[in-house]
Design an enzyme around this catalytic site. Structure first.
Site, PDB file in Angstrom:
ATOM      1  N   TRP A 160       0.804  -1.225   0.000  1.00 44.10           N
ATOM      2  CA  TRP A 160       0.000   0.000   0.000  1.00 44.10           C
ATOM      3  C   TRP A 160       0.835   1.272   0.000  1.00 44.10           C
ATOM      4  O   TRP A 160       0.295   2.358  -0.105  1.00 44.10           O
ATOM      5  CB  TRP A 160      -0.922   0.038   1.241  1.00 44.10           C
ATOM      6  CG  TRP A 160      -0.223  -0.382   2.511  1.00 44.10           C
ATOM      7  CD1 TRP A 160      -0.288  -1.609   3.085  1.00 44.10           C
ATOM      8  CD2 TRP A 160       0.670   0.388   3.305  1.00 44.10           C
ATOM      9  NE1 TRP A 160       0.525  -1.666   4.192  1.00 44.10           N
ATOM     10  CE2 TRP A 160       1.119  -0.441   4.352  1.00 44.10           C
ATOM     11  CE3 TRP A 160       1.151   1.705   3.246  1.00 44.10           C
ATOM     12  CZ2 TRP A 160       2.013  -0.008   5.333  1.00 44.10           C
ATOM     13  CZ3 TRP A 160       2.046   2.127   4.212  1.00 44.10           C
ATOM     14  CH2 TRP A 160       2.462   1.284   5.237  1.00 44.10           C
ATOM     15  N   LYS A 184      -3.271  -7.937  -7.781  1.00 40.81           N
ATOM     16  CA  LYS A 184      -4.044  -7.603  -6.577  1.00 40.81           C
ATOM     17  C   LYS A 184      -3.382  -6.445  -5.839  1.00 40.81           C
ATOM     18  O   LYS A 184      -2.269  -6.581  -5.334  1.00 40.81           O
ATOM     19  CB  LYS A 184      -4.150  -8.797  -5.622  1.00 40.81           C
ATOM     20  CG  LYS A 184      -5.254  -8.547  -4.578  1.00 40.81           C
ATOM     21  CD  LYS A 184      -5.080  -9.294  -3.303  1.00 40.81           C
ATOM     22  CE  LYS A 184      -4.171  -8.650  -2.308  1.00 40.81           C
ATOM     23  NZ  LYS A 184      -4.671  -7.397  -1.696  1.00 40.81           N
ATOM     24  N   ALA A 186      -3.098  -3.626  -2.659  1.00 43.53           N
ATOM     25  CA  ALA A 186      -3.303  -3.769  -1.212  1.00 43.53           C
ATOM     26  C   ALA A 186      -4.674  -3.213  -0.833  1.00 43.53           C
ATOM     27  O   ALA A 186      -5.142  -2.235  -1.410  1.00 43.53           O
ATOM     28  CB  ALA A 186      -2.205  -3.025  -0.464  1.00 43.53           C
ATOM     29  N   GLY A 237       6.092  -6.674  -0.718  1.00 43.38           N
ATOM     30  CA  GLY A 237       5.443  -6.515   0.586  1.00 43.38           C
ATOM     31  C   GLY A 237       6.352  -6.967   1.702  1.00 43.38           C
ATOM     32  O   GLY A 237       7.577  -6.939   1.564  1.00 43.38           O
ATOM     33  N   GLU A 259      10.115  -8.734  -3.629  1.00 40.45           N
ATOM     34  CA  GLU A 259      10.627  -7.416  -3.230  1.00 40.45           C
ATOM     35  C   GLU A 259      10.154  -7.198  -1.805  1.00 40.45           C
ATOM     36  O   GLU A 259       8.974  -6.924  -1.574  1.00 40.45           O
ATOM     37  CB  GLU A 259      10.038  -6.328  -4.136  1.00 40.45           C
ATOM     38  CG  GLU A 259      10.375  -6.463  -5.598  1.00 40.45           C
ATOM     39  CD  GLU A 259      11.744  -5.925  -5.930  1.00 40.45           C
ATOM     40  OE1 GLU A 259      12.360  -5.243  -5.086  1.00 40.45           O
ATOM     41  OE2 GLU A 259      12.218  -6.206  -7.039  1.00 40.45           O
ATOM     42  N   CYS A 293      10.260   1.099   1.584  1.00 38.75           N
ATOM     43  CA  CYS A 293      11.066  -0.104   1.841  1.00 38.75           C
ATOM     44  C   CYS A 293      12.554   0.225   1.946  1.00 38.75           C
ATOM     45  O   CYS A 293      13.269  -0.370   2.735  1.00 38.75           O
ATOM     46  CB  CYS A 293      10.822  -1.131   0.755  1.00 38.75           C
ATOM     47  SG  CYS A 293      10.956  -0.421  -0.888  1.00 38.75           S
ATOM     48  N   GLU A 394      12.560  -3.940  10.679  1.00 37.89           N
ATOM     49  CA  GLU A 394      11.943  -2.883   9.878  1.00 37.89           C
ATOM     50  C   GLU A 394      10.752  -2.305  10.647  1.00 37.89           C
ATOM     51  O   GLU A 394       9.821  -3.031  11.002  1.00 37.89           O
ATOM     52  CB  GLU A 394      11.465  -3.454   8.534  1.00 37.89           C
ATOM     53  CG  GLU A 394      10.877  -2.388   7.637  1.00 37.89           C
ATOM     54  CD  GLU A 394      10.346  -2.960   6.326  1.00 37.89           C
ATOM     55  OE1 GLU A 394       9.594  -3.939   6.360  1.00 37.89           O
ATOM     56  OE2 GLU A 394      10.695  -2.398   5.267  1.00 37.89           O
ATOM     57  N   PHE A 396       9.077   0.666   9.535  1.00 34.83           N
ATOM     58  CA  PHE A 396       8.199   1.221   8.502  1.00 34.83           C
ATOM     59  C   PHE A 396       7.455   2.448   9.035  1.00 34.83           C
ATOM     60  O   PHE A 396       6.232   2.584   8.945  1.00 34.83           O
ATOM     61  CB  PHE A 396       7.213   0.160   7.999  1.00 34.83           C
ATOM     62  CG  PHE A 396       7.090   0.156   6.499  1.00 34.83           C
ATOM     63  CD1 PHE A 396       8.205   0.098   5.688  1.00 34.83           C
ATOM     64  CD2 PHE A 396       5.840   0.212   5.886  1.00 34.83           C
ATOM     65  CE1 PHE A 396       8.097   0.102   4.303  1.00 34.83           C
ATOM     66  CE2 PHE A 396       5.725   0.218   4.495  1.00 34.83           C
ATOM     67  CZ  PHE A 396       6.856   0.169   3.714  1.00 34.83           C
TER      68      PHE A 396
END
Ligand code: NAD
Length: 492
Positions: A160, A184, A186, A237, A259, A293, A394, A396
């Site tokens: 997302w 697909k 997010a 993701g 990724e 990321c 991580e 984020f």
């Protein structure tokens, strides 16, 4: 689209009709009729509904992609390239709308001029340059060659945090190579991908070449990853989901590109221009509220300039303005309540682990509408030990951990001392050192005296170690979505 319309949650119906996703050229509701609400995470405003797709929708989309495949695969590369260029023109025409829709969906302030059309044009340029080679043979009358063929139906699952760039980064090379796609997005930010698919349709890309099934990960996402007739899969993701996708792909032996996340180091040496480094480091951890990321979330600094750097970072962090997507601020909210809780928990953990909280913290920041948005202040920790979880995992979010090191050797050891390897930045005036570090650091990208190489449109992107495998974009972006076949002919 005016700002007032945007604020009212209005997306022009010619760009997206609420409650539909794209299967075989038809904008349809989910087979079950179930819907998901999409909100602006900075204002709580309702933006749209999207279908809550399930395995049934994925099956329909795979069938549509299979039907579209033979004629798309056989469409000449020149025509495929032209259609992607038409798509670029449409994306350029609606650049402001797409940016605003993504801003509202992700909650971020505008990133400035859109690069999406440029990315599409760059990829289109590769499409008619997919070559094979002629092979030496032992028999003079035998001709042998390699040809590049598309895989077939490609499954793509997106996160997302930056859905529009990732949509064009993956979809354009996949279809450029002659594959058809089931994607697909997010559930937290599905709108820009749906709008970009609509623009691809308007550009003349045939029905069924791009199919977008919206829905939650554990239903639509897992059905796509586990689908036996997906010929190649790309997942972007988290590590946890990446493992689940890899397991699902393993069952069908589906080739996969992953990724995943990062804990990217910013290595700062005593000979660096500290003001330049601070500007780059702060931009790197506050862009998209740290939800990138490749965000440089660890500063690895030579002890002799540690205090000076921390002082400058603290001043710069305190000057970061926070607010809604439509305000002239540096940083928006986090993307969801779940994300806010996660980032706050990590800040509390950093304090509990004994790191020194210099600026920021887990409390709601002042001066913003915390009741309707998931805001967090940029947070700086000093005296971080490399073994602490805030230095290893991580987060984020806009949380920066500063680690002091004695010398270059220790800096490299600390930089390489996590399971991740997505990106790294080096701040030094010594070109020899810059090159030594760039060679020694295990990361898919290393940048010297810059943290935002956005000007490099063709840079391949991807990870070392547990940040994933395979590369997206780059000069081989279209080739990466092909497989090699050898054809030999005995003409004797
Ligand atoms: P996530 O793993 O939670 O979700 C990613 C996607 O997977 C979503 O579309 C989700 O619906 C889907 N999904 C969830 N469960 C699934 C399942 N069981 N099977 C199949 N699909 C499933 O990640 P996120 O929170 O959306 O994004 C943040 C993560 O993405 C961070 O770790 C970040 O580093 C990473 N990321 C990596 C890159 C990169 O290029 N390396 C780029 C952006 C984000």
């Amino acid at each position: 689209m005016t700002l007032a319309e945007a604020q009212a949650g209005f997306i022009p119906s010619h760009l997206y009709q609420s409650g539909t996703h794209l299967i075989g050229g038809h904008w349809t509701p989910a087979r079950s009729g179930a819907l998901l609400d999409v909100h602006n995470p900075g204002t709580s405003e309702w933006l749209a509904q999207v279908p809550a797709g399930s395995a049934e929708d994925v099956e329909a989309a795979v069938r549509a992609a299979e039907s579209a495949l033979p004629s798309w695969r056989d469409t000449s590369p020149g025509v495929r390239a032209e259609l992607i260029r038409n798509w670029a023109a449409k994306v350029d025409e609606y650049a402001a709308e797409v940016d605003l829709i993504e801003s509202m969906d992700v909650g971020r302030p505008s990133w400035g001029p859109s690069q999406l059309a440029g990315i599409l044009t760059y990829v289109a340029g590769q499409v008619d340059k997919v070559n094979g080679v002629s092979l030496p043979t032992h028999a003079p009358a035998t001709l042998a060659m390699t040809v590049r063929e598309p895989y077939g139906v490609v499954g793509i699952i997106l996160p997302w945090n930056a859905p529009a760039p990732m949509f064009v980064h993956e979809v354009a090379p996949a279809i450029g190579a002659g594959n058809t796609v089931v994607l697909k997005p997010a559930e937290d930010a599905p709108l820009a991908p749906l709008v970009l698919a609509r623009l691809a349709e308007e550009a003349g890309i045939p029905a069924g070449v791009i199919n977008v099934v919206s829905g939650i990960g554990t239903e639509a996402g897992s059905a796509l990853a586990a689908h036996p007739r997906i010929d190649r899969m790309t997942f972007t993701g988290s590590q946890t989901t990446g493992r689940a996708v890899m397991k699902a792909c393993a069952a069908n032996l589906t080739p996969l590109q992953l990724e995943l996340g990062g804990k990217s180091p910013q290595l700062v040496f005593s000979d660096a221009d500290l003001d330049q480094a601070v500007a780059g480091i702060v931009a790197g951890i506050t862009l998209n509220t740290g939800q990138i990321c490749a965000a440089g979330s660890r500063v690895v600094v030579e002890q002799s300039v540690h205090d000076q750097l921390v002082g400058k970072l603290a001043t710069a962090f305190a000057a970061i303005t926070i607010g809604r997507y439509d305000e002239p601020v540096h940083m928006g909210p986090l993307a969801s309540a779940r994300q806010l809780e996660r980032v706050r928990d990590y800040i509390k953990l950093g304090i509990a682990e004994g790191a020194r909280l210099v600026v920021g913290g887990a409390h709601p920041p002042v001066g913003v509408d915390n009741e309707h948005g998931y805001f967090v202040a940029p947070t700086l920790f000093a005296q971080v030990d490399p073994s602490m979880r805030i230095a290893q995992e991580e987060i984020f979010g806009p949380v920066l951990a500063v680690i002091a090191v004695a010398d270059e050797a220790e800096a490299i050891a600390v930089a390489n001392g996590t399971e991740y390897g997505l990106a790294a930045c080096v701040w030094t005036r010594d070109i020899g050192r810059a090159l030594r570090i760039a060679t020694a650091v295990q990361a898919g990208q290393v940048h010297v005296n810059t943290s935002f190489p956005f000007g490099i449109i063709g840079a391949p992107f991807g990870g070392y170690k547990s940040s994933g495998f395979g590369r997206t974009m780059g000069a081989d972006a279209v080739l990466d979505y092909t497989q090699i076949k050898v054809i030999s002919i005995d003409a004797s």
